[in-house]
Design a protein around this motif. Structure first.
Motif, PDB file in Angstrom:
ATOM      1  N   ARG A  47      39.571  51.859  37.039  1.00 39.19           N
ATOM      2  CA  ARG A  47      40.647  51.664  38.021  1.00 39.19           C
ATOM      3  C   ARG A  47      41.166  50.237  37.910  1.00 39.19           C
ATOM      4  N   SER A  48      42.392  50.052  38.351  1.00 39.16           N
ATOM      5  CA  SER A  48      43.035  48.741  38.246  1.00 39.16           C
ATOM      6  C   SER A  48      43.835  48.445  39.502  1.00 39.16           C
ATOM      7  N   PHE A  49      43.853  47.177  39.899  1.00 39.37           N
ATOM      8  CA  PHE A  49      44.724  46.738  40.979  1.00 39.37           C
ATOM      9  C   PHE A  49      46.042  46.185  40.420  1.00 39.37           C
ATOM     10  N   SER A  50      46.203  46.188  39.111  1.00 38.46           N
ATOM     11  CA  SER A  50      47.380  45.575  38.495  1.00 38.46           C
ATOM     12  C   SER A  50      48.668  46.273  38.888  1.00 38.46           C
ATOM     13  N   LYS A  51      48.761  47.561  38.627  1.00 42.88           N
ATOM     14  CA  LYS A  51      49.999  48.289  38.872  1.00 42.88           C
ATOM     15  C   LYS A  51      50.074  48.809  40.304  1.00 42.88           C
ATOM     16  N   THR A  52      48.918  49.028  40.930  1.00 37.78           N
ATOM     17  CA  THR A  52      48.925  49.551  42.292  1.00 37.78           C
ATOM     18  C   THR A  52      49.176  48.469  43.325  1.00 37.78           C
ATOM     19  N   ALA A  53      48.689  47.255  43.077  1.00 33.29           N
ATOM     20  CA  ALA A  53      48.803  46.189  44.082  1.00 33.29           C
ATOM     21  C   ALA A  53      49.358  44.893  43.525  1.00 33.29           C
ATOM     22  N   GLY A  54      49.912  44.934  42.313  1.00 30.00           N
ATOM     23  CA  GLY A  54      50.584  43.762  41.770  1.00 30.00           C
ATOM     24  C   GLY A  54      49.677  42.689  41.207  1.00 30.00           C
ATOM     25  N   PHE A  55      48.460  43.067  40.777  1.00 27.75           N
ATOM     26  CA  PHE A  55      47.491  42.077  40.308  1.00 27.75           C
ATOM     27  C   PHE A  55      47.566  41.822  38.794  1.00 27.75           C
ATOM     28  N   THR A  56      48.700  42.087  38.173  1.00 28.59           N
ATOM     29  CA  THR A  56      48.765  41.866  36.722  1.00 28.59           C
ATOM     30  C   THR A  56      48.462  40.421  36.357  1.00 28.59           C
ATOM     31  N   GLY A  57      48.878  39.491  37.201  1.00 32.46           N
ATOM     32  CA  GLY A  57      48.578  38.081  36.964  1.00 32.46           C
ATOM     33  C   GLY A  57      47.297  37.629  37.631  1.00 32.46           C
ATOM     34  N   ALA A  58      46.943  38.245  38.753  1.00 27.32           N
ATOM     35  CA  ALA A  58      45.726  37.855  39.469  1.00 27.32           C
ATOM     36  C   ALA A  58      44.474  38.382  38.783  1.00 27.32           C
ATOM     37  N   ARG A  59      44.533  39.546  38.179  1.00 28.20           N
ATOM     38  CA  ARG A  59      43.474  40.168  37.388  1.00 28.20           C
ATOM     39  C   ARG A  59      42.293  40.648  38.232  1.00 28.20           C
ATOM     40  N   CYS A  60      42.278  41.937  38.499  1.00 26.29           N
ATOM     41  CA  CYS A  60      41.129  42.549  39.156  1.00 26.29           C
ATOM     42  C   CYS A  60      41.201  44.060  38.973  1.00 26.29           C
ATOM     43  N   GLY A  61      40.060  44.655  38.728  1.00 24.46           N
ATOM     44  CA  GLY A  61      39.947  46.098  38.602  1.00 24.46           C
ATOM     45  C   GLY A  61      38.490  46.475  38.768  1.00 24.46           C
ATOM     46  N   TYR A  62      38.177  47.735  38.497  1.00 26.02           N
ATOM     47  CA  TYR A  62      36.771  48.117  38.577  1.00 26.02           C
ATOM     48  C   TYR A  62      36.501  49.367  37.751  1.00 26.02           C
ATOM     49  N   THR A  63      35.233  49.553  37.440  1.00 24.03           N
ATOM     50  CA  THR A  63      34.769  50.709  36.681  1.00 24.03           C
ATOM     51  C   THR A  63      33.646  51.373  37.452  1.00 24.03           C
ATOM     52  N   VAL A  64      33.653  52.699  37.453  1.00 29.27           N
ATOM     53  CA  VAL A  64      32.604  53.478  38.111  1.00 29.27           C
ATOM     54  C   VAL A  64      31.745  54.143  37.034  1.00 29.27           C
ATOM     55  N   VAL A  65      30.446  53.878  37.093  1.00 31.75           N
ATOM     56  CA  VAL A  65      29.488  54.529  36.194  1.00 31.75           C
ATOM     57  C   VAL A  65      28.417  55.171  37.077  1.00 31.75           C
ATOM     58  N   PRO A  66      28.469  56.488  37.269  1.00 34.70           N
ATOM     59  CA  PRO A  66      27.530  57.142  38.177  1.00 34.70           C
ATOM     60  C   PRO A  66      26.072  57.068  37.691  1.00 34.70           C
TER      61      PRO A  66
END
Length: 405
Positions: A246-265
C-alpha cells in the motif's frame, strides 16, 4: 578485483520514465516557450491535507524538545500508525490484519523492489503484461529474469500474462508452473480492476500450487465499484498466499513525503519459514524505519478531518479522470480505466505505435503521456494518461487533442 552484478548489464538501455524525460527535454530545448501539459508520470499536484501538515508540524516540535525527542524508531514502524492502519484500512472492512503484520516504509515502490530479498533467485516470476516496470526490473537485477530479448521485448525466464481488452483485462491462470505472481488492482497502467470472483480464482490457484501473490493495492482508495476488493485479504484464503503493498503517495499526496506499508501475514509460510519473520529480519538489517515526522503525518490521514480532506483530493482526481476519459472518447478514441483509477488507457490511432503517438502528442500538442510499450509487449498500441494534474490542464489537453483530429 571487485566484480559487479552482471544482471544490471542485461537491462534495456533506458528506464521508461528516463526516456520520457529525455524526449521531453529535447522538445523543450527546441521550443522553450511551449506550454507543456504533463500527463505522463503519475505525480500528484494537490497539496498535502491540512490535517497532515498540522500533524507534521507538531511532530517537528516534538523533535525540538528533549522531553519529546525521538531518535531511531522501530524498523517496522511506530505502533500509533500501524494500529491506525489495522483498524481503518482492514478491520473497518471486516478484514483481520494484526498491527505486527504491517511494516511501514518509505513507499510501495521500495517494498516492491526489496521484497525479492526474501526469495530464492530460482523462483519463476509471473507478471501481467502490460505491467509496472519495477516488478520486472527488480527481478532482472536480482538474476531471476535470465536474458532480455530485444526482438520480443521479453525476459526469457519471466512468464508474461496478457492483460488486455481481448480478455477483459483479467489475465488467465499460467499454463506453466510459477512461484511468484504480481497482481495490481486498480491496475497500473491500464486503470482496470479485478473483481472479487476474479481474485478468488488467483488466491485458490496460489494456495493450491504454493505460489505467492504480490498484490499492489497502491490505488485502492480510487475504487468506487462495490464488487472490487480494496484489499486482497477481503478474499478468503489470501492470508496464506499473499503479500500486499500500500502507498500514501497517490491516495494522500505523499509522493514527495514518502510513506507506505506492506502487509505480510503470519499465516504465510513457504518452505517451513514464516515470510513475515523473514521480512522483519530483512527490514531490521537493511532499514532504519520511516521518518517519525512523516509517520505522524500519515497517522493524521486516519482522523475524521484528515480522511475527509484526503477524500476531497481523491474526488478532484476522479473528476479529472472522468473529464479526460470523456474528452478522449468524444475525440473518437477507445479508452479504458478512469472509473476506479486515476489512469486512463487510450488506444492509439490505427497503425500508430505507442512511441509514435507519444511523439505526435508531444510535438504537435505539447502533451506528455506514457507510451504503453514501455509497460511490456502487450502495451504496444496504447498510451497512458494520468488524472493527477490540474483541472485546467486536463481541459486544455482535451481541447488540443480534439484539435488534432
Amino acid at each position: 578485483m571487485a566484480h559487479v552484478n552482471e544482471n544490471y548489464g542485461k537491462l534495456p538501455g533506458s528506464y521508461l520514465f528516463s526516456e520520457i524525460a529525455r524526449r521531453t527535454a529535447a522538445f523543450a530545448a527546441k521550443h522553450p516557450d511551449a506550454d507543456l501539459i504533463r500527463m505522463g508520470i503519475g505525480d500528484v499536484t494537490r497539496p498535502l491535507a491540512p490535517a497532515v501538515i498540522e500533524a507534521m508540524h507538531r511532530a517537528v516540535d516534538d523533535l525540538a524538545a528533549a522531553e519529546t525527542f525521538r531518535g531511531y524508531g522501530p524498523e517496522q514502524g511506530y505502533a500509533f500508525l500501524r494500529e491506525a492502519i489495522a483498524q481503518d484500512d482492514f478491520a473497518a472492512r471486516g478484514v483481520s490484519v494484526d498491527a505486527d503484520e504491517i511494516f511501514i516504509s518509505d513507499g510501495a515502490k521500495s517494498d516492491c523492489g526489496n521484497i525479492g530479498d526474501i526469495f530464492s533467485v530460482d523462483n519463476v516470476i509471473a507478471v501481467c503484461d502490460p505491467v509496472y516496470p519495477v516488478y520486472v526490473d527488480a527481478n532482472a537485477m536480482a538474476g531471476r529474469a535470465g536474458d532480455y530479448d530485444e526482438a520480443s521485448q521479453r525476459w526469457e525466464n519471466i512468464v508474461y500474462m496478457p492483460t488486455t481488452a481481448e480478455n477483459g483485462f483479467c489475465p488467465a491462470l499460467p499454463e506453466v508452473p510459477v512461484d511468484i505472481i504480481y497482481l495490481c488492482s486498480p491496475n497500473n497502467p491500464t486503470g482496470t480492476v479485478l473483481t472479487r470472483d476474479q481474485l478468488q480464482a488467483w488466491v485458490d490457484y496460489a494456495n493450491e500450487c504454493g505460489a505467492v501473490i504480490m498484490f499492489d493495492a497502491a490505488y485502492e482508495r480510487f475504487i468506487v465499484d462495490a464488487d472490487v476488493p480494496h484489499s486482497i485479504y477481503e478474499v478468503p484464503g489470501a492470508e496464506t498466499c499473499a503479500i500486499e503493498f500500500r502507498s500514501f503517495s497517490k491516495t494522500a499526496g505523499f509522493t514527495g513525503a514518502r510513506c507506505g506499508y506492506t502487509v505480510v501475514p503470519r499465516a504465510l509460510v513457504r518452505g517451513g519459514a514464516s515470510l513475515r519473520d523473514m521480512w522483519n529480519r530483512r527490514q531490521c538489517t537493511k532499514f532504519n524505519g520511516a521518518s517519525y515526522v512523516i509517520q505522524r503525518g500519515a497517522e493524521a490521514i486516519y482522523t475524521p478531518e484528515g480522511a475527509h480532506q484526503v477524500d476531497e483530493a481523491i474526488a478532484y482526481y476522479r473528476a479529472n479522470a472522468r473529464l479526460i476519459k470523456e474528452g478522449l472518447e468524444a475525440a473518437g478514441y477507445t479508452v479504458y480505466g478512469a472509473v476506479n483509477s486515476p489512469y486512463i488507457w487510450c488506444k492509439t490511432p490505427e497503425g500508430m505505435g505507442s512511441w509514435e503517438f507519444f511523439d505526435r502528442l508531444l510535438n504537435e500538442a505539447a502533451i506528455i503521456t506514457t507510451p504503453g510499450a514501455g509497460f511490456g509487449p502487450a502495451g504496444e498500441g496504447y498510451v497512458r494518461l494520468t488524472a493527477f494534474g490540474e483541472r485546467a490542464d486536463a481541459e486544455r489537453a482535451m481541447e488540443r487533442i480534439r484539435a488534432l483530429g
